[in-house]
Design an enzyme around this catalytic site. Structure first.
Site, PDB file in Angstrom:
ATOM      1  N   ARG A  40       0.683  -1.346   0.105  1.00  0.00           N
ATOM      2  CA  ARG A  40       0.124   0.118   0.081  1.00  0.00           C
ATOM      3  C   ARG A  40       0.832   1.109   0.125  1.00  0.00           C
ATOM      4  NH1 ARG A  40      -4.894  -2.178   3.735  1.00  0.00           N
ATOM      5  NH2 ARG A  40      -6.198  -2.858   2.074  1.00  0.00           N
ATOM      6  N   LYS A 205     -17.099 -17.103   3.060  1.00  0.00           N
ATOM      7  CA  LYS A 205     -18.657 -16.843   3.491  1.00  0.00           C
ATOM      8  C   LYS A 205     -19.618 -16.256   2.183  1.00  0.00           C
ATOM      9  CE  LYS A 205     -19.975 -15.224   7.696  1.00  0.00           C
ATOM     10  NZ  LYS A 205     -20.039 -14.253   8.587  1.00  0.00           N
ATOM     11  N   GLY A 358      -9.041  -8.589  -0.144  1.00  0.00           N
ATOM     12  CA  GLY A 358      -7.719  -8.652   0.514  1.00  0.00           C
ATOM     13  C   GLY A 358      -6.780 -10.126   0.677  1.00  0.00           C
ATOM     14  N   GLY A 382     -12.726  -4.124   0.559  1.00  0.00           N
ATOM     15  CA  GLY A 382     -14.211  -3.897   0.728  1.00  0.00           C
ATOM     16  C   GLY A 382     -14.625  -2.699  -0.149  1.00  0.00           C
TER      17      GLY A 382
END
Ligand code: ADP
Ligand code: MG
Length: 403
Positions: A40, A205, A358, A382
């Protein structure tokens, strides 16, 4: 959205003498004071360099981790200032607070082309406050430090926070190159993707990814599903899944997607074989079984070799691929083959290949792939998923409204 070049006209052609507040995403993993992955920080460099080249006085604002609205030394950005300085090849002055005495002095003392990093913006309760007035008051203080705002922290543009959202209505504002590049890729995935368009989903999930499945189902030609979430789909088809991850309350939803895909002519590709083990452990004895033969006392931890080959073929044959979520528990070598096969196939796509999420980004790096082998690896898990769900991202919409 206004870019830095658009902004230049507005502020008089160059940025000499102007203090530019840049919101970057410098939220790197730390082991003590050692940065374990500086991806990053690297991603933030081109925009900062561009501003330096324009003669700006650059003040970088960013967060690290989740401190509780007050200073907490373990979340100090000091190690990041040092790394940023190395990458830029020039000193980066570090302000020990975000908007107080040291930040103000630092801002006042910057010369043209200088760079400073402010201490963790989340050391201030106003940054993430749900109360508009409290956030606004903190944004006012940030705005006092600078003449211009540049939004370049793609990983946070889905957050309605002072240094992302409120600040943009207080200063002349523009997007930086990183946010611009991310948004351009996401637009290509949603506006008019080259076909065939394959979306590969995995991860743990189903409930995390419902919005993405929902939205991309109307855009993609093929939906490939693996990872822990696939067992809910397999259960929806009536297969026994042993002790695999299963979201009981999502079985009907999964069934609904299978039916809808059928009606819409979208093909859903599910695994035909799976690697199972009795326990969630790196050295558990692994065997491959057909999808209708998962033993009751074993769990699926990766897609099997036949499935890997089939998934890879779909990916290689597509002109646009979006991949989110590992195909198995890639962190354990015995269950990483499916993820490796899909990653490998993405590197062979003749067209646009995008990795989002991620853990997916971490997986391709951990498995030894280079960023340059993919069309794009998103820096914001996200944020990219919310964009692909068709949601409005506050940090982007505020820039469209203008200031
Ligand atoms: P991303 O961060 O890329 O969006 P997720 O957070 O949704 O991805 O999922 C990543 C996690 O899913 C990984 O830690 C991986 O170990 C786990 N996972 C993948 N397949 C399985 C599986 N079959 N059983 C349990 N966990 C799985
Ligand atoms: Mg994740």
């Amino acid at each position: 959205m206004k870019t830095i070049d658009d902004l230049l006209d507005e502020v008089g052609g160059d940025l000499k003498g102007k203090r530019v507040l840049v919101r970057s995403d410098l939220n790197v993993p730390l082991d003590g004071a050692t940065i374990t992955d500086d991806g990053r920080v690297r991603a933030s460099v081109p925009t900062i360099q561009k501003l330096i080249g324009l003669g700006a006085r650059v003040l970088v604002v960013a967060h690290l981790g989740r401190p509780k609205g007050e200073p907490d030394p373990q979340y100090s950005l000091a190690p990041v200032a040092a790394r940023l300085s190395e990458l830029l090849g020039q000193p980066v002055r570090f302000a020990a607070d975000t908007v107080d005495v040291d930040a103000q002095r630092t801002a006042a003392e910057l010369n043209d082309g200088d760079v400073a990093l402010l201490e963790n913006v989340r050391f201030n309760a106003g940054e993430t406050s749900k109360d508009d007035a409290e956030r606004g008051a903190f944004a006012d203080r940030l705005a006092e430090l600078a003449d211009v705002f540049v939004s370049d922290g793609f990983g946070v543009v889905h957050r309605k926070q002072a240094s992302v959202y409120d600040i943009a209505s207080r200063l002349p504002s523009a997007v930086g190159g990183l946010v611009q590049a991310e948004v351009e890729v996401l637009q290509r995935l949603t506006a008019s993707p080259e076909r065939p368009y394959a979306v590969v989903l995995g991860g743990s999930k189903v409930s995390d990814k419902l919005g993405v499945i929902d939205h991309l189902m109307t855009k993609a030609d093929t939906l490939v599903i693996g990872g822990g979430m696939v067992f809910t789909f397999l259960a929806a088809q009536g297969h026994g899944v042993g002790t695999s991850l299963l979201e009981q309350d999502q079985i009907d939803v999964a069934k609904g997607y299978l039916d809808r895909a059928d009606e819409m002519g979208v093909s859903i590709v599910l695994p035909t074989d799976v690697v199972v083990a009795p326990e969630f452990k790196a050295d558990a004895p692994a065997t491959t079984v057909a999808i209708d033969a998962i033993p009751d006392d074993q769990m699926g931890l990766d897609i099997g070799p036949d499935s890997s080959a089939a998934f890879a073929e779909v990916v290689r044959g597509a002109r646009t691929v979006f991949w989110n979520g590992p195909m198995g528990v890639f962190e354990m070598a015995a269950f990483s083959s499916g993820t490796r096969a899909v990653a490998e196939a993405l590197t062979q796509v003749d067209g646009l290949s995008v990795v989002g999420g991620g853990d997916s980004a971490a997986a391709v790096r951990q498995l030894g792939f280079e960023d340059s082998q993919f069309g794009h690896i998103s820096t914001g898990g996200g944020a990219s998923l919310e964009y692909l769900e068709g949601k409005t991202l506050p940090g982007l919409s505020v820039l469209e409204e203008g200031s």
